[in-house]
Design a protein around this motif. Structure first.
Motif, PDB file in Angstrom:
ATOM      1  N   VAL A 106       0.839  -1.209   0.000  1.00 11.82           N
ATOM      2  CA  VAL A 106       0.000   0.000   0.000  1.00 11.82           C
ATOM      3  C   VAL A 106       0.870   1.253   0.000  1.00 11.82           C
ATOM      4  CG1 VAL A 106      -1.782   1.247   1.266  1.00 11.82           C
ATOM      5  CG2 VAL A 106      -1.845  -1.254   1.178  1.00 11.82           C
ATOM      6  N   GLY A 107       1.957   1.239   0.766  1.00 16.54           N
ATOM      7  CA  GLY A 107       2.863   2.389   0.767  1.00 16.54           C
ATOM      8  C   GLY A 107       3.468   2.634  -0.598  1.00 16.54           C
ATOM      9  N   SER A 108       3.769   1.575  -1.329  1.00 23.20           N
ATOM     10  CA  SER A 108       4.329   1.716  -2.682  1.00 23.20           C
ATOM     11  C   SER A 108       3.318   2.344  -3.636  1.00 23.20           C
ATOM     12  CB  SER A 108       4.760   0.347  -3.209  1.00 23.20           C
ATOM     13  OG  SER A 108       5.766  -0.217  -2.405  1.00 23.20           O
ATOM     14  N   TYR A 109       2.024   2.019  -3.452  1.00 27.85           N
ATOM     15  CA  TYR A 109       1.002   2.619  -4.310  1.00 27.85           C
ATOM     16  C   TYR A 109       1.021   4.152  -4.229  1.00 27.85           C
ATOM     17  CZ  TYR A 109      -1.258  -1.946  -5.002  1.00 27.85           C
ATOM     18  OH  TYR A 109      -1.554  -3.241  -5.340  1.00 27.85           O
ATOM     19  N   TYR A 110       1.312   4.662  -3.017  1.00 25.03           N
ATOM     20  CA  TYR A 110       1.195   6.109  -2.788  1.00 25.03           C
ATOM     21  C   TYR A 110       2.559   6.805  -2.658  1.00 25.03           C
ATOM     22  CZ  TYR A 110      -3.716   5.103  -1.738  1.00 25.03           C
ATOM     23  OH  TYR A 110      -5.023   4.708  -1.818  1.00 25.03           O
TER      24      TYR A 110
END
Length: 721
Positions: free
Chosen positions: A534-538
């Motif tokens: 999820v952190g990579s998405y943003y």
């Protein structure tokens, strides 16, 4: 920050001081003591002798019924038969006596035989003895006691018989006496034994007088050889008494049922169990206080010496306290309802709720500790109608259900399926309840079995529903990033993800690739893979402010950096990390996601623009072309930073091979290590090696070799052919 967060922030500020930490544990202890006070309060009952009992009374403790124990010992002692010992030496003594009598008779006959005596002493005048003289000589060879017991006719027959006849009589008599005396002869059996020896001697082939003499001697030899053994009898009775188990009134045993007459025996048992004791005792209250003190002292020790960071420690302490208070209040409520309805409603208690909440919000270790604590207190709160009892079956039920919930939620993807986990827990709860029923060999009707199954089902489902309902409040109040929240943020329809997809499609594709790489690497080293995804998405959300200044979004357009000064390009590139953090904060994203956006580049150097500026001005400082940081603190941020650089670098390679990919990944990781980018992160060299291996595997799968298809014209020609 909402009011709930402000309130808990103020509480955490107070918990910095040890005084308030101790005060919190004292409050929790007093709360638990207040809930369990009534469950340990000794019960006093109103009963009168020879009147019906107003209620069913069970013993609150195990006590020995000394009166019945003594009665049982006396009864057992009476049942032990007297021990009679066989005197084997009596048979030998009598055989020896008979043998001596016959031997003496043979000697007398030899001494008084005229032929033998004349040969020995020719000068002797008187060589012949009368029978009376022989009898006298024979008696002299025997003792007075023996002579007294033998009839005169026997002596006469012995001295009148020849040697051969005496020997035959001797052997027959000894054999008969030995046979009869070898068996047990009680006082009442002596006469029968004498008759038996007479019968055995009836077959002797000797003269009548000698037979009568042998029979008389044999009858005289038959005596009692079995006697009462006082010592052995006492020993047998002592062993029998010692083998008697003390008769006890067991804990939970019904002493008297409702409307049953209280006779003297029941009254005595009630007195033994302490129900008639009018004196108040404080021991149960002291025991409860000591028990609570020990449990909370252990938890205080854990929290005080916890290696977690301070803010996280106080978060854990507050969450643990709130879940404990909520669970104990629920437990007490269910207990009261069960007592009012006089049913086993306690099995519906959703004990696994606490384990689920602590597991999702904190960690496995505290979840296990919480469920053990609740199970221990549950044995007291769910002690039924008998205060002072400990319901261990209910304690086991709570602990087993909680541990099962922790194990279920440890499986992949189960954190996002709490309700499914609750349904599975319900089935396991039902199996466990039935196992307890069968072990205790309890007999119930079909409706009662159905009731137990329904209660177990309600416990599992209720725990899941309560967990799902309470999670948002804890997440909002403590700013906790749970798995459920991460899954919500990973939804492709989230406004910010759609913004990246529409305004910066290249960045979106790059972020998805980084997410795949980072998630696999984090899971390989035991970190939070879902957080990494999820952190990579943003992590590059800041690029949506100026998407065309980043090469992945330029497509076939001209690169604007070709016309800009290095300083301007530097500011634009560096800004995306700061802009991303601001955008995420404005949308109230969790702190962990904001940190990933701001820290994934750390303080790395913009090498391309630095060297470009260096060519224009030799005095350019390297520090001016570094990201402002901060450097990675979490392992997930460190891995995302590596995956970000690796993905971009490999994508720019024309013909990536496994060897080239491995060399590139090794170089990027080593470059970050030498640049000090991991100095504030607790990632180890071994973990970095695992990350490298994981990234290489993932990249080889993405950039594997493909079949070279023929050109369109040649392909069409082959199809026609």
């Amino acid at each position: 920050m909402n009011r709930i967060q402000k309130f808990f922030t103020q509480i955490k500020g107070l918990l910095v001081h040890r005084f308030f930490q101790v005060l919190l544990f004292i409050i929790l202890g007093l709360f638990a003591y207040g809930l369990m006070f009534s469950n340990v309060k000794p019960e006093r009952v109103q009963v009168e002798l020879f009147k019906p009992a107003e209620q069913t009374i069970r013993s609150t403790k195990t006590v020995e019924d000394t009166y019945k124990t003594e009665q049982e010992k006396e009864e057992i002692s009476k049942q032990v038969a007297d021990v009679y010992s066989l005197k084997k030496e009596y048979a030998k003594n009598k055989v020896d006596l008979i043998s001596s009598i016959f031997d003496s008779a043979i000697e007398v006959n030899k001494e008084t035989d005229p032929d033998e005596n004349h040969k020995e002493d020719e000068d002797k005048k008187e060589t012949v003895k009368t029978d009376a003289q022989k009898v006298s000589i024979l008696k002299e060879k025997l003792t007075d006691e023996v002579n007294k017991n033998i009839e005169e006719s026997v002596f006469l027959a012995l001295v009148q018989a020849d040697e051969d006849e005496l020997k035959i009589a001797k052997d027959s008599t000894i054999t008969a006496v030995n046979n009869v005396m070898s068996s047990r002869i009680a006082a009442s059996d002596v006469e029968n034994a004498k008759k038996k020896v007479v019968e055995e001697l009836g077959y002797m082939s000797i003269s009548g007088d000698m037979k009568k003499a042998s029979t008389s001697l044999a009858r005289t030899a038959i005596i009692q050889n079995v006697f009462f053994d006082k010592d052995k009898t006492e020993e047998q009775r002592r062993k029998a008494v010692e083998s008697v188990e003390p008769i006890r009134i067991l804990q939970g045993q019904i002493i008297v049922e409702e409307n049953q007459l209280v006779d003297r025996d029941v009254y005595r048992q009630l007195e033994l169990a302490g129900f008639l004791n009018t004196e108040s005792t404080i021991y149960p209250y002291i025991g409860l206080l000591l028990f609570i003190f020990l449990t909370f002292a252990a938890f205080y020790y854990y929290f005080y010496y916890s290696v977690s960071k301070k803010d996280n420690k106080y978060n854990q302490l507050l969450i643990f306290s709130l879940v404990f208070i909520l669970s104990m209040a629920t437990m007490k409520t269910v207990s009261i309802l069960a007592d009012l309805k006089n049913s086993n409603l306690e099995y519906i208690f959703p004990g696994a709720m606490a384990a689920m909440l602590i597991k999702i919000l904190l960690n496995d270790r505290l979840a296990v500790a919480m469920i053990i604590l609740l199970g221990s207190y549950g044995t007291i709160i769910f002690n039924g109608d008998t205060p002072g009892n400990l319901d261990f079956s209910m304690g086991l039920y709570i602990i087993f259900g909680g541990l099962t919930a922790i194990i279920i939620l440890s499986r992949p993807n189960f954190k996002s399926k709490v309700l499914v986990a609750g349904l599975l827990l319900s089935l396991i709860n039902m199996a466990f309840v039935f196992s307890l029923i069968f072990i205790m060999d309890s007999h119930y009707t079909r409706m009662e079995y159905l009731y137990y199954a329904s209660a177990a089902l309600g416990s599992g489902v209720g725990a899941a529903v309560l967990t799902m309902g309470l999670l948002p409040f804890f997440e909002a109040g403590f700013g906790i990033l749970s798995s459920i929240k991460l899954i919500e943020l990973a939804n492709p329809n989230h406004p910010l993800l759609r913004k990246i997809l529409i305004e910066a499609p290249g960045t979106y594709h790059h972020s998805v690739m980084v997410a795949n790489l980072a998630e696999s690497a984090c899971e390989a080293i035991g970190s939070n893979g879902l957080l990494a995804r999820v952190g990579s998405y943003y992590h590059d959300i800041g690029k949506t402010k100026r998407p065309h200044f980043f090469i992945e979004n330029q497509m076939s357009e001209e690169n604007p950096h070709d016309r800009l000064q290095p300083e301007t390009s530097r500011d634009v590139i560096i800004a995306h990390a700061l802009d991303g953090g601001e955008m995420l904060r404005s949308h109230k994203f969790p702190k962990e996601i904001v940190d990933i956006a701001e820290q994934h580049h750390g303080t790395t150097l913009l090498k391309f623009f630095y060297h470009k500026a260096k060519k224009q001005d030799e005095s350019t400082l390297e520090a001016a072309y570094r990201y402002p940081g901060p450097r990675a603190i979490m392992k997930e941020v460190a891995v995302i930073g590596i995956a970000d650089s690796v993905e971009a670098a490999v994508r720019s390679m024309k013909h990536p091979t496994p060897e080239k990919i491995e060399e590139l990944v090794s170089f990027i990781i080593q470059d970050r290590i030498s640049d000090g980018q991991f100095d504030e992160c607790d990632i180890t060299m071994r973990e970095l090696s695992i990350v490298k291996h994981s990234l290489c595997e993932s990249l080889n799968g993405i950039f594997h070799s493909r079949i070279e298809y023929p050109e369109p014209d040649k392909l069409g020609q082959k199809v026609k052919e």
